[in-house]
Design an enzyme around this catalytic site. Structure first.
Site, PDB file in Angstrom:
ATOM      1  N   ARG A  93       3.998 -27.004  23.430  1.00  0.00           N
ATOM      2  CA  ARG A  93       2.734 -26.337  23.116  1.00  0.00           C
ATOM      3  C   ARG A  93       2.777 -24.854  23.490  1.00  0.00           C
ATOM      4  O   ARG A  93       3.701 -24.142  23.121  1.00  0.00           O
ATOM      5  CB  ARG A  93       1.569 -27.078  23.769  1.00  0.00           C
ATOM      6  CG  ARG A  93       1.290 -28.433  23.112  1.00  0.00           C
ATOM      7  CD  ARG A  93       0.078 -29.114  23.715  1.00  0.00           C
ATOM      8  NE  ARG A  93      -0.406 -30.200  22.869  1.00  0.00           N
ATOM      9  CZ  ARG A  93      -1.439 -30.965  23.186  1.00  0.00           C
ATOM     10  NH1 ARG A  93      -2.093 -30.752  24.316  1.00  0.00           N
ATOM     11  NH2 ARG A  93      -1.835 -31.917  22.393  1.00  0.00           N
ATOM     12  N   SER A  94       1.799 -24.362  24.254  1.00  0.00           N
ATOM     13  CA  SER A  94       1.709 -22.910  24.472  1.00  0.00           C
ATOM     14  C   SER A  94       2.758 -22.350  25.412  1.00  0.00           C
ATOM     15  O   SER A  94       2.855 -21.128  25.548  1.00  0.00           O
ATOM     16  CB  SER A  94       0.313 -22.536  24.977  1.00  0.00           C
ATOM     17  OG  SER A  94      -0.611 -22.574  23.914  1.00  0.00           O
ATOM     18  N   ALA A  95       3.561 -23.197  26.036  1.00  0.00           N
ATOM     19  CA  ALA A  95       4.710 -22.647  26.752  1.00  0.00           C
ATOM     20  C   ALA A  95       5.639 -21.925  25.777  1.00  0.00           C
ATOM     21  O   ALA A  95       6.454 -21.094  26.184  1.00  0.00           O
ATOM     22  CB  ALA A  95       5.455 -23.749  27.490  1.00  0.00           C
ATOM     23  N   THR A  96       5.488 -22.218  24.481  1.00  0.00           N
ATOM     24  CA  THR A  96       6.217 -21.491  23.437  1.00  0.00           C
ATOM     25  C   THR A  96       5.887 -20.006  23.458  1.00  0.00           C
ATOM     26  O   THR A  96       6.739 -19.167  23.132  1.00  0.00           O
ATOM     27  CB  THR A  96       5.860 -22.063  22.047  1.00  0.00           C
ATOM     28  OG1 THR A  96       5.881 -23.487  22.080  1.00  0.00           O
ATOM     29  CG2 THR A  96       6.828 -21.575  20.980  1.00  0.00           C
ATOM     30  N   LYS A  97       4.651 -19.671  23.819  1.00  0.00           N
ATOM     31  CA  LYS A  97       4.211 -18.276  23.748  1.00  0.00           C
ATOM     32  C   LYS A  97       5.060 -17.337  24.606  1.00  0.00           C
ATOM     33  O   LYS A  97       5.299 -16.192  24.226  1.00  0.00           O
ATOM     34  CB  LYS A  97       2.741 -18.160  24.171  1.00  0.00           C
ATOM     35  CG  LYS A  97       1.730 -18.707  23.160  1.00  0.00           C
ATOM     36  CD  LYS A  97       0.310 -18.480  23.669  1.00  0.00           C
ATOM     37  CE  LYS A  97      -0.747 -18.836  22.620  1.00  0.00           C
ATOM     38  NZ  LYS A  97      -0.947 -20.291  22.508  1.00  0.00           N
TER      39      LYS A  97
END
Length: 387
Positions: free
Chosen positions: A66-70
């Site tokens: 999820r937002s750890a991709t950012k």
């Protein structure tokens, strides 16, 4: 719980915390990895590959983060700046003329990274199929009028971050952000990390799903503040609209979703891949090279946004693309930088202690920035490095 992997001397508290996550905190399947000064010191996994399955998690199991991709996506812009290809203080419209529409002429590249661009929402949400189309996503954010004066404040761009950063990287490099990560980061460093999961790697990522957190006890503060709860309930709030920029929410287990490139939300990684990426941002790693020059590292963790977040409705701190250590997102120490993923995952670096950290899970709990399982592991790492 039959936990597999290795722990270097002095880091045994991390294994203890990892086992306790299964025993006490509702873990189903997960992995944690830690690098110190470029050397892997923790590499653990356990539980099941599928959130509700029986097949065991194995060494090369990867999951959506999820937002750890950012954080990984933001590193691309910082590396392009380091190479002289992007000016952080240039208007986004310098590279992407269509973006200047509807009052966004003065949005700077650094505003995109620090969640200050003012476009966390779309007047018309995209369907999952539309969201996976980079042309449609870019056109939607380019046409969107800002929700506040760009640069004046900050609010988490939960979904629109995908098309903002993805299109900017495409305009500058001629490559998609996922392809750039694959060629310039993952391949040279040997990272198990993908934005756009290839067909030949799809067998490594099994099904994720929601899990109930354990009953709140003395050590678990799981009840959100009333203002936060209200923001998530109100369909007109920036919170609901930001997280609902894709509507209906995509099925994260569908191969088509995992193969798409959504740099805000659909990276697939092992814990080892996240930890090694962050370790490389702050120094050389075994068999790989350092990513960030000292000046770039300073940019990553210098505060750009702080205070009340107009979307998350709590106080947040951001550098250029990375969340910084603070009450809403506790990391290892004041100089740490990284990014959590809603539901549990976390990656970060701490330059002072030389730590690169990665945690991935298939059991998605309700928290956005401070999952209790990840926090238990962070505390254990802190105890290991501070003695």
């Amino acid at each position: 719980m039959d936990v597999q992997g290795t722990v270097a001397a002095g880091f045994e508290p991390v294994k203890d915390a990892f086992v306790r996550n299964f025993d006490v905190l509702g873990e189903r399947g997960a992995a944690v990895a830690v690098y110190q000064d470029g050397r892997k010191v923790v590499d653990l996994w356990g539980g099941t590959r599928d959130v509700d399955g029986t097949e065991p998690w194995v060494m090369d199991t990867a999951q959506i983060v999820r937002s750890a991709t950012k954080g990984i996506a933001a590193s691309v812009l910082l590396l392009l700046h380091q190479r002289g290809q992007v000016d952080l203080d240039a208007p986004v419209g310098t590279y992407w003329p269509e973006f200047k529409a509807n009052g966004k002429e003065r949005v700077l590249v650094r505003h995109l990274l620090a969640h200050r661009a003012g476009v966390p929402v779309l007047d018309r949400p995209l369907t999952p199929a539309e969201a996976a189309d980079p042309v449609l996503g870019a056109a939607a954010v380019a046409a969107q009028a800002p929700a506040w004066e760009p640069g004046s404040t900050h609010g988490y761009h939960a979904q629109t971050y995908s098309w903002l950063l993805g299109e900017l990287v495409g305009r500058v490099t001629g490559r998609t952000l996922g392809r750039w990560v694959a060629e310039q980061m993952a391949e040279p460093l040997g990272l198990d990390f993908w934005i756009g999961l290839p067909d030949d790697e799809s067998h490594r990522a099994d099904r994720v799903g929601p899990v109930d957190p354990p009953a709140a006890g003395p050590a678990l503060k799981t009840r959100p503040k009333p203002a936060v709860s209200e923001a998530y309930r109100d369909p007109a709030s920036l919170t609901r609209r930001a997280f609902g920029a894709i509507d209906p929410l995509p099925d994260e287990n569908r191969p088509a979703y995992r193969a798409a490139e959504l740099p805000a939300s659909n990276g697939i990684s092992t814990a080892r891949g996240l930890a090694r990426a962050y370790a490389a941002m702050i120094g050389d790693v075994e068999g790989g090279h350092r990513l960030f020059a000292p000046a770039t590292l300073t940019l990553a963790r210098t505060e750009e946004s702080a205070g009340p977040d107009k979307v998350l409705v709590v106080n947040t701190r951001f550098g250029l693309g990375f969340m910084l250590h603070g009450p809403s997102c506790p990391l290892l120490a004041p100089g740490s930088f990284g990014h959590p993923g809603r539901g549990g995952s976390l990656g970060f670096a701490d330059p002072e202690s030389g730590i690169g950290f990665g945690y991935v899970t298939n059991g998605l709990q309700k928290g956005v920035t401070a999952d209790p399982r990840a926090q238990a592991l962070v505390r254990a790492v802190r105890s290991a490095v501070t003695g």
